[in-house]
Write an enzyme that holds these catalytic residues in place. Structure first.
Site, PDB file in Angstrom:
ATOM      1  N   PRO A 283      41.985   5.575 -88.712  1.00  0.00           N
ATOM      2  CA  PRO A 283      41.671   6.804 -89.122  1.00  0.00           C
ATOM      3  C   PRO A 283      40.689   7.528 -88.013  1.00  0.00           C
ATOM      4  CG  PRO A 283      40.520   5.658 -90.632  1.00  0.00           C
ATOM      5  CD  PRO A 283      41.562   4.719 -89.839  1.00  0.00           C
ATOM      6  N   GLY A 284      40.687   8.617 -87.600  1.00  0.00           N
ATOM      7  CA  GLY A 284      39.644   9.344 -86.882  1.00  0.00           C
ATOM      8  C   GLY A 284      39.090  10.653 -87.299  1.00  0.00           C
ATOM      9  N   ARG A 285      39.899  11.800 -87.329  1.00  0.00           N
ATOM     10  CA  ARG A 285      39.656  12.915 -87.791  1.00  0.00           C
ATOM     11  C   ARG A 285      38.899  12.799 -89.398  1.00  0.00           C
ATOM     12  NH1 ARG A 285      42.078  17.558 -85.756  1.00  0.00           N
ATOM     13  NH2 ARG A 285      43.884  16.127 -85.075  1.00  0.00           N
TER      14      ARG A 285
ATOM     15  N   CYS B  30      34.741  31.765 -67.780  1.00  0.00           N
ATOM     16  CA  CYS B  30      35.491  33.039 -67.237  1.00  0.00           C
ATOM     17  C   CYS B  30      37.240  32.679 -67.434  1.00  0.00           C
ATOM     18  CB  CYS B  30      35.176  32.733 -65.640  1.00  0.00           C
ATOM     19  SG  CYS B  30      35.808  31.130 -65.152  1.00  0.00           S
ATOM     20  N   GLU B  31      37.636  32.852 -68.827  1.00  0.00           N
ATOM     21  CA  GLU B  31      38.959  32.545 -69.054  1.00  0.00           C
ATOM     22  C   GLU B  31      38.854  33.387 -70.495  1.00  0.00           C
ATOM     23  OE1 GLU B  31      41.178  29.662 -68.176  1.00  0.00           O
ATOM     24  OE2 GLU B  31      39.983  28.736 -66.917  1.00  0.00           O
TER      25      GLU B  31
ATOM     26  N   ARG C  49      39.354  22.984 -78.882  1.00  0.00           N
ATOM     27  CA  ARG C  49      40.562  23.075 -80.081  1.00  0.00           C
ATOM     28  C   ARG C  49      41.144  24.409 -80.130  1.00  0.00           C
ATOM     29  NH1 ARG C  49      40.982  21.434 -84.644  1.00  0.00           N
ATOM     30  NH2 ARG C  49      42.665  20.144 -84.375  1.00  0.00           N
TER      31      ARG C  49
ATOM     32  N   TYR D 125      44.932  24.195 -79.286  1.00  0.00           N
ATOM     33  CA  TYR D 125      46.144  23.972 -80.372  1.00  0.00           C
ATOM     34  C   TYR D 125      46.062  24.989 -81.425  1.00  0.00           C
ATOM     35  CZ  TYR D 125      44.617  19.224 -79.095  1.00  0.00           C
ATOM     36  OH  TYR D 125      44.048  18.091 -78.482  1.00  0.00           O
TER      37      TYR D 125
ATOM     38  N   GLY E 275      45.853   9.636 -88.536  1.00  0.00           N
ATOM     39  CA  GLY E 275      46.557  11.030 -88.727  1.00  0.00           C
ATOM     40  C   GLY E 275      46.300  11.787 -89.781  1.00  0.00           C
TER      41      GLY E 275
ATOM     42  N   TYR F 181      37.064  15.498 -82.217  1.00  0.00           N
ATOM     43  CA  TYR F 181      37.861  16.073 -81.114  1.00  0.00           C
ATOM     44  C   TYR F 181      37.252  16.970 -80.510  1.00  0.00           C
ATOM     45  CZ  TYR F 181      41.449  12.895 -82.759  1.00  0.00           C
ATOM     46  OH  TYR F 181      42.274  11.726 -83.108  1.00  0.00           O
TER      47      TYR F 181
HETATM   48  N1  LLP Z   1      45.503   6.146 -83.708  1.00  0.00           N
HETATM   49  C1  LLP Z   1      46.319   6.387 -82.558  1.00  0.00           C
HETATM   50  C2  LLP Z   1      47.155   5.479 -81.662  1.00  0.00           C
HETATM   51  C3  LLP Z   1      46.035   7.479 -81.965  1.00  0.00           C
HETATM   52  O1  LLP Z   1      46.755   8.135 -80.797  1.00  0.00           O
HETATM   53  C4  LLP Z   1      45.247   8.760 -82.614  1.00  0.00           C
HETATM   54  C5  LLP Z   1      45.162  10.011 -82.346  1.00  0.00           C
HETATM   55  C6  LLP Z   1      44.535   8.110 -83.725  1.00  0.00           C
HETATM   56  C7  LLP Z   1      44.759   6.956 -84.159  1.00  0.00           C
HETATM   57  C8  LLP Z   1      43.659   8.770 -84.728  1.00  0.00           C
HETATM   58  O2  LLP Z   1      44.307  10.021 -85.330  1.00  0.00           O
HETATM   59  P1  LLP Z   1      43.463  10.875 -86.275  1.00  0.00           P
HETATM   60  O3  LLP Z   1      43.248  10.090 -87.539  1.00  0.00           O
HETATM   61  O4  LLP Z   1      42.362  11.362 -85.820  1.00  0.00           O
HETATM   62  O5  LLP Z   1      44.462  12.044 -86.630  1.00  0.00           O
HETATM   63  N2  LLP Z   1      42.904  16.327 -79.913  1.00  0.00           N
HETATM   64  C9  LLP Z   1      43.781  16.530 -80.906  1.00  0.00           C
HETATM   65  C10 LLP Z   1      44.163  15.579 -81.612  1.00  0.00           C
HETATM   66  C11 LLP Z   1      44.959  14.185 -80.903  1.00  0.00           C
HETATM   67  C12 LLP Z   1      45.122  12.960 -81.720  1.00  0.00           C
HETATM   68  C13 LLP Z   1      45.489  11.812 -80.517  1.00  0.00           C
HETATM   69  N3  LLP Z   1      45.690  10.481 -81.204  1.00  0.00           N
HETATM   70  C14 LLP Z   1      43.275  17.553 -81.936  1.00  0.00           C
HETATM   71  O6  LLP Z   1      42.006  17.960 -81.669  1.00  0.00           O
HETATM   72  O7  LLP Z   1      43.551  17.962 -82.968  1.00  0.00           O
END
Ligand code: LLP
Length: 416
Positions: free
Chosen positions: A275-277, A342-343, A313, A317, A239, A371
């Site tokens: 962490p992802g993003r 086409c949108e 995105r 969003y 997150g 993402y």
């Molecule tokens: N752990 C779980 C259980 C999750 O569902 C997620 C993301 C993460 C970790 C990683 O979250 P991050 O650190 O990346 O915030 N597609 C959307 C975001 C969807 C997030 C889904 N879950 C976007 O483009 O903003």
């Protein structure tokens, strides 16, 4: 590291000229900086070192093997949400013993595959899922390690589609029900209770929702520790937010650590983060070539060769992505940057002050490491873009552009 910078008026990805990459590999083109991936991982690991977290890269953000492998080499684990992601993570070099598996809808096939691979633990989102995992484990004569995902009902102050820890969200078990679910887990065969999981949302820019959530689960964690000797892990989810605009402050790893580490130390549990993003978001750009500049009756449209199938995105969003020219220009104009699909939702920027660009110029869409490719589709029968990774002055193609033949792969004319 600020991986994408101008030198003599030209945009560079680390030490590599972006225009050269676009000429060599075509557009739309994703470019990732390995240095930025490594820096972000180091920044988080070092800020949190007092609790030595296992950093599990959230694979859904960017599924390219070269990206996952960069984190594997740094000792990271992975957070996966499907059998497919588990397959990709293992293939890219993450040991199964460092992989955690989340998701509200795990199938029997997903669970069996994960059990055979002997992953670190499942994060479990409901009682029926506990029962299913127990059954699968029994059938395979294995033990499934589990952490229940609790939903602490806090507002992460982010977009409603990416907020996951409020009671109206489908995720996790509410705190009131969690103890009962743990008791069920303790009764079911072939399960081992190892911890508690939460993930409250994505693109969170302040530590406050985390501390709020941690305080809410603290008592439960203490009770569970006392009750189950094998209970030792607190998985805080992901997150952590990044900056999408020059004016936006990212969630600083040090500041975040200063706030949450004392709490985590008091709790004396093994910490897992997902962490992802934060790790990949600003490590990537999407390079696209302008096809036309069209003057509509009330607006100007910069029509590029990337579309919402490449990066969804902004329409999904209302997300903001900076759009900059690959070669600096003089002057500005106001326009929408749109794709060929086409949108009317096929846009990257609306009513944006842009540098004065023209047909055939290249644009870079920033903060496209997370993402972005991973949410790409083949809508309008468009092959997905190529991906390149740079490191210093070197660049390597890490995914070839999909061809038209790729689009039809697997399709068959029926003999009916
Ligand atoms: N752990 C779980 C259980 C999750 O569902 C997620 C993301 C993460 C970790 C990683 O979250 P991050 O650190 O990346 O915030 N597609 C959307 C975001 C969807 C997030 C889904 N879950 C976007 O483009 O903003």
């Amino acid at each position: 590291m600020d991986a994408f910078k101008y030198k003599d008026g030209w945009l560079y990805a680390e030490g590599v000229c972006v225009e050269e990459l676009a000429l060599k590999h075509g557009t739309p083109l994703y470019i990732y900086s390995r240095g930025h991936l490594q820096d972000q991982h180091r920044a988080l690991a070092s800020a949190m070192r007092a609790v030595k977290p296992l950093i599990c890269f959230s694979v859904k953000t960017n599924t390219n093997a070269a990206v996952i492998n960069t984190f594997a080499k740094l000792g990271a684990g992975a957070d996966v949400v499907s059998g497919g992601e588990l397959y990709r993570a293992i293939r890219a070099g993450i040991p199964a013993s460092k992989i955690v598996f989340a998701g509200v809808g795990k199938t029997v096939a997903d669970i069996e595959y994960a059990l055979k691979q002997d992953i670190r633990f499942f994060t479990v989102e409901s009682e029926p899922e506990l029962e299913r995992i127990s059954k699968c484990a029994r059938r395979l004569r294995r033990k499934a390690r589990i952490a229940l995902r609790v939903n602490p009902d806090v507002d992460p102050q982010t977009h409603k589609y990416i907020s996951t820890g409020k009671k109206e969200n489908k995720f996790g078990l509410d705190l009131g029900r969690a103890m009962k679910a743990y008791e069920l887990a303790a009764r079911l065969p072939n399960l081992e209770i190892v911890g508690l999981h939460m993930h409250i949302g994505s693109q969170i820019l302040s530590s406050a929702p985390y501390t709020h959530a941690l305080h809410k689960v603290e008592k439960l964690c203490r009770q569970l520790k006392a009750k189950y000797p094998t209970f030792r892990v607190l998985d805080m989810g992901g997150g952590l937010g990044i900056s999408y605009k020059p004016s936006q402050d990212p969630l600083d790893a040090k500041h975040f650590a200063d706030i949450v580490v004392p709490f985590l130390k008091r709790l004396e549990m093994d910490v897992v983060m997902e962490p992802g993003r934060f790790l990949v978001g600003n490590a990537g750009i999407l390079v696209t070539r302008i096809q036309y500049v069209k003057n509509g009756p009330s607006k100007k449209f910069v029509i590029v060769d990337a579309g919402m199938n490449d990066l969804i995105r902004p329409p999904l969003y209302q997300a903001h992505h900076e759009v900059i020219p690959v070669a600096k220009t003089r002057g500005t104009f106001m326009a929408d940057v749109v794709g060929p699909i086409c949108e009317s939702g096929d846009f990257f920027a609306l009513d944006r002050h842009l540098p004065k660009v023209k047909a055939d110029d290249l644009l870079a869409i920033l903060s496209a490491g997370a993402y972005s490719f991973s949410m790409a589709s083949n809508y309008n029968s468009r092959g997905r873009a190529a991906e390149v990774m740079v490191s210093g002055r070197k660049a390597a193609l890490i995914r070839t552009r999909e061809t038209w033949a790729d689009l039809a792969r697997g399709e068959k004319l029926p003999r009916l």
